[in-house]
Design an enzyme around this catalytic site. Sequence first.
Site, PDB file in Angstrom:
ATOM      1  N   ARG A 182      -3.397   6.463   1.278  1.00 23.96           N
ATOM      2  CA  ARG A 182      -3.939   7.668   1.921  1.00 23.96           C
ATOM      3  C   ARG A 182      -3.032   8.321   2.939  1.00 23.96           C
ATOM      4  O   ARG A 182      -3.340   9.419   3.406  1.00 23.96           O
ATOM      5  CB  ARG A 182      -5.291   7.322   2.574  1.00 23.96           C
ATOM      6  CG  ARG A 182      -6.400   7.129   1.575  1.00 23.96           C
ATOM      7  CD  ARG A 182      -7.542   6.347   2.171  1.00 23.96           C
ATOM      8  NE  ARG A 182      -7.115   4.984   2.446  1.00 23.96           N
ATOM      9  CZ  ARG A 182      -7.890   4.041   2.975  1.00 23.96           C
ATOM     10  NH1 ARG A 182      -9.119   4.325   3.330  1.00 23.96           N
ATOM     11  NH2 ARG A 182      -7.434   2.829   3.174  1.00 23.96           N
TER      12      ARG A 182
ATOM     13  N   ASP B  64      -6.702  -3.006  -7.616  1.00 29.08           N
ATOM     14  CA  ASP B  64      -7.234  -3.667  -6.422  1.00 29.08           C
ATOM     15  C   ASP B  64      -7.565  -5.113  -6.750  1.00 29.08           C
ATOM     16  O   ASP B  64      -7.875  -5.435  -7.903  1.00 29.08           O
ATOM     17  CB  ASP B  64      -8.486  -2.942  -5.913  1.00 29.08           C
ATOM     18  CG  ASP B  64      -8.796  -3.338  -4.479  1.00 29.08           C
ATOM     19  OD1 ASP B  64      -8.204  -2.725  -3.565  1.00 29.08           O
ATOM     20  OD2 ASP B  64      -9.573  -4.270  -4.266  1.00 29.08           O
TER      21      ASP B  64
ATOM     22  N   ARG C 172       0.824  -1.223   0.000  1.00 32.07           N
ATOM     23  CA  ARG C 172       0.000   0.000   0.000  1.00 32.07           C
ATOM     24  C   ARG C 172       0.855   1.269   0.000  1.00 32.07           C
ATOM     25  O   ARG C 172       0.486   2.278   0.613  1.00 32.07           O
ATOM     26  CB  ARG C 172      -0.960   0.042   1.197  1.00 32.07           C
ATOM     27  CG  ARG C 172      -2.069  -0.966   1.158  1.00 32.07           C
ATOM     28  CD  ARG C 172      -3.231  -0.482   0.303  1.00 32.07           C
ATOM     29  NE  ARG C 172      -4.179  -1.559   0.080  1.00 32.07           N
ATOM     30  CZ  ARG C 172      -5.293  -1.734   0.790  1.00 32.07           C
ATOM     31  NH1 ARG C 172      -5.607  -0.914   1.741  1.00 32.07           N
ATOM     32  NH2 ARG C 172      -6.091  -2.735   0.511  1.00 32.07           N
TER      33      ARG C 172
ATOM     34  N   ARG D 170      -6.400  11.287  -5.901  1.00 32.11           N
ATOM     35  CA  ARG D 170      -7.664  10.566  -5.748  1.00 32.11           C
ATOM     36  C   ARG D 170      -8.842  11.531  -5.838  1.00 32.11           C
ATOM     37  O   ARG D 170      -9.872  11.218  -6.451  1.00 32.11           O
ATOM     38  CB  ARG D 170      -7.706   9.816  -4.426  1.00 32.11           C
ATOM     39  CG  ARG D 170      -8.749   8.725  -4.471  1.00 32.11           C
ATOM     40  CD  ARG D 170      -8.911   8.038  -3.151  1.00 32.11           C
ATOM     41  NE  ARG D 170      -9.948   8.694  -2.372  1.00 32.11           N
ATOM     42  CZ  ARG D 170     -10.679   8.097  -1.453  1.00 32.11           C
ATOM     43  NH1 ARG D 170     -10.470   6.836  -1.168  1.00 32.11           N
ATOM     44  NH2 ARG D 170     -11.591   8.751  -0.789  1.00 32.11           N
TER      45      ARG D 170
ATOM     46  N   TYR E  69     -14.766 -12.222  -0.365  1.00 35.49           N
ATOM     47  CA  TYR E  69     -15.475 -10.963  -0.647  1.00 35.49           C
ATOM     48  C   TYR E  69     -16.668 -11.196  -1.567  1.00 35.49           C
ATOM     49  O   TYR E  69     -17.722 -10.575  -1.408  1.00 35.49           O
ATOM     50  CB  TYR E  69     -14.512  -9.940  -1.267  1.00 35.49           C
ATOM     51  CG  TYR E  69     -13.491  -9.411  -0.284  1.00 35.49           C
ATOM     52  CD1 TYR E  69     -13.793  -8.358   0.570  1.00 35.49           C
ATOM     53  CD2 TYR E  69     -12.223  -9.976  -0.193  1.00 35.49           C
ATOM     54  CE1 TYR E  69     -12.869  -7.881   1.487  1.00 35.49           C
ATOM     55  CE2 TYR E  69     -11.285  -9.510   0.718  1.00 35.49           C
ATOM     56  CZ  TYR E  69     -11.613  -8.459   1.555  1.00 35.49           C
ATOM     57  OH  TYR E  69     -10.700  -8.003   2.459  1.00 35.49           O
TER      58      TYR E  69
HETATM   59  O1  CP3 Z   1      -0.171  -1.793  -2.436  1.00 33.86           O
HETATM   60  C1  CP3 Z   1      -0.372  -0.898  -3.280  1.00 33.86           C
HETATM   61  O2  CP3 Z   1       0.024   0.280  -3.129  1.00 33.86           O
HETATM   62  C2  CP3 Z   1      -1.014  -1.281  -4.593  1.00 33.86           C
HETATM   63  C3  CP3 Z   1      -2.433  -1.178  -4.685  1.00 33.86           C
HETATM   64  C4  CP3 Z   1      -3.302  -2.098  -3.849  1.00 33.86           C
HETATM   65  C5  CP3 Z   1      -4.531  -1.654  -3.294  1.00 33.86           C
HETATM   66  N1  CP3 Z   1      -5.170  -2.730  -2.757  1.00 33.86           N
HETATM   67  C6  CP3 Z   1      -5.022  -0.283  -3.342  1.00 33.86           C
HETATM   68  C7  CP3 Z   1      -6.084   0.126  -2.407  1.00 33.86           C
HETATM   69  C8  CP3 Z   1      -3.181  -3.461  -3.552  1.00 33.86           C
HETATM   70  C9  CP3 Z   1      -2.033  -4.416  -3.836  1.00 33.86           C
HETATM   71  C10 CP3 Z   1      -4.381  -3.857  -2.885  1.00 33.86           C
HETATM   72  C11 CP3 Z   1      -4.645  -5.235  -2.464  1.00 33.86           C
HETATM   73  C12 CP3 Z   1      -5.880  -5.531  -1.726  1.00 33.86           C
HETATM   74  N2  CP3 Z   1      -7.111  -4.952  -1.864  1.00 33.86           N
HETATM   75  C13 CP3 Z   1      -6.000  -6.565  -0.775  1.00 33.86           C
HETATM   76  C14 CP3 Z   1      -4.895  -7.534  -0.401  1.00 33.86           C
HETATM   77  C15 CP3 Z   1      -3.902  -6.931   0.538  1.00 33.86           C
HETATM   78  C16 CP3 Z   1      -4.448  -6.655   1.907  1.00 33.86           C
HETATM   79  O3  CP3 Z   1      -4.545  -5.457   2.235  1.00 33.86           O
HETATM   80  O4  CP3 Z   1      -4.717  -7.610   2.651  1.00 33.86           O
HETATM   81  C17 CP3 Z   1      -7.317  -6.559  -0.292  1.00 33.86           C
HETATM   82  C18 CP3 Z   1      -7.882  -7.485   0.757  1.00 33.86           C
HETATM   83  C19 CP3 Z   1      -8.023  -5.534  -0.997  1.00 33.86           C
HETATM   84  C20 CP3 Z   1      -9.459  -5.187  -0.893  1.00 33.86           C
HETATM   85  C21 CP3 Z   1      -9.640  -3.821  -0.403  1.00 33.86           C
HETATM   86  N3  CP3 Z   1      -9.339  -2.686  -1.129  1.00 33.86           N
HETATM   87  C22 CP3 Z   1     -10.160  -3.416   0.837  1.00 33.86           C
HETATM   88  C23 CP3 Z   1     -10.582  -4.365   1.947  1.00 33.86           C
HETATM   89  C24 CP3 Z   1     -10.150  -2.036   0.854  1.00 33.86           C
HETATM   90  C25 CP3 Z   1     -10.727  -1.152   1.938  1.00 33.86           C
HETATM   91  C26 CP3 Z   1      -9.825  -1.040   3.084  1.00 33.86           C
HETATM   92  C27 CP3 Z   1      -8.972   0.204   2.954  1.00 33.86           C
HETATM   93  O5  CP3 Z   1      -7.748   0.120   3.177  1.00 33.86           O
HETATM   94  O6  CP3 Z   1      -9.563   1.241   2.649  1.00 33.86           O
HETATM   95  C28 CP3 Z   1      -9.594  -1.584  -0.376  1.00 33.86           C
HETATM   96  C29 CP3 Z   1      -9.379  -0.182  -0.779  1.00 33.86           C
HETATM   97  C30 CP3 Z   1      -8.018   0.188  -1.275  1.00 33.86           C
HETATM   98  N4  CP3 Z   1      -7.242  -0.546  -2.114  1.00 33.86           N
HETATM   99  C31 CP3 Z   1      -7.341   1.412  -1.008  1.00 33.86           C
HETATM  100  C32 CP3 Z   1      -6.141   1.378  -1.716  1.00 33.86           C
HETATM  101  C33 CP3 Z   1      -5.102   2.468  -1.805  1.00 33.86           C
HETATM  102  C34 CP3 Z   1      -7.889   2.549  -0.193  1.00 33.86           C
HETATM  103  C35 CP3 Z   1      -8.927   3.198  -1.029  1.00 33.86           C
HETATM  104  C36 CP3 Z   1      -9.013   4.684  -0.889  1.00 33.86           C
HETATM  105  O7  CP3 Z   1      -8.152   5.410  -1.436  1.00 33.86           O
HETATM  106  O8  CP3 Z   1      -9.992   5.098  -0.276  1.00 33.86           O
END
Ligand code: CP3
Length: 344
Positions: free
Chosen positions: A29, A75, A25, A38, A152
Amino acid sequence: MAAAKTILRSLAGETLPTPPIWMMRQAGRYLPEYKATRAQAGDFLSLCYNPELAAEVTLQPIRRYGFDAAILFADILLLPQALGADLWFVTGEGPRLSTITTQADFDKLKPVGEIDAVLNPIYETVRILRQELPQETTLIGFAGAPWTVATYMIAGRGTPDQAPAHALKDENRELFEALLARITQGTIEYLSKQIEAGAEVVKIFDSWAGSLKGADFQKYALEPAREITAAIKARHPDIPVIGFPREAGDGYIGFAKATGVDCVALDNSVSADWAAANVQVDGCVQGNLASSHMVTGGQALIDETRAIVKAFSGGPHIFNLGHGITPDADPDNVQRMIDAVRGQ
Ligand code: CP3
């Protein structure tokens, strides 16, 4: 010929004097520049599907910190969307999807051959990144592991114990396995296309692997990871694969041998000393600083970073966090971690 990129050397099994580093990540944010882009995109999904802006946020942490790898901004839930699930994000809560609990729900999903209609912008992001990334930076593509993606798709949201997915597995195993098979095939296709567009490494995120026990871990975490890795290697023999069976505990032991992945990513529930003795013996490991240190900082951050580098210094290692950095992290702590790894 230019020396191979550091991360590719670690993934090939080389022990380097300083481990290469990137961060889960890393585009996110906690960075003001991410929040600005964003906002420009409108919302998270619009950002994912806008190749220019998705490439921009991927590059932001590279410019700021000079990480050794960039991870494609996308994602794991875009694949379910491409398979026909409805997907949206509720601010402050997380993802929501249409649920799959019956054969009729499953029958509405699209065939794997149709996913690119939705995912083409993601491949375009990869192509832009290969043009714009510094020569020494490795580009990592990724997808969710079938079990994690299924949790999911079945529940329609994140669940603390994955109970709805376990229930479907136990009540209608045929439907559960059909769903896993569809996701597995879709993942192979999705990762192959990322590689053809320019991804140099792929990572499979099994964030909820830890809730699979015994025979279920074998069948629904190990076996899909093996199948995906074998299919990727058949098409793209030179592309390294990183597996991340998060919170697998003892399941980390032998994971690389059983699945064929080139590197096992470790969460911070296992100690680095334990993982060096039990997991790194089979090859490269990635990890595993607790992401809470990016919030709290201080001497504990420096001490723990150094301890992890030292514990893994006898073999191939890529430094990373044990899970994604959180929005409340201090960007200066990221620099302190990098300096501690690189020995300044
Ligand atoms: O790592 C990176 O910088 C690359 C991009 C990336 C994102 N999600 C961007 C993201 C990667 C590799 C993921 C993987 C992901 N997404 C996983 C596996 C890794 C982990 O965290 O266990 C999972 C389970 C998801 C599903 C997901 N996406 C959830 C549960 C959420 C909400 C929780 C949260 O952190 O807000 C997301 C949203 C998400 N994916 C964000 C980002 C940057 C935040 C969204 C935002 O900007 O509001």
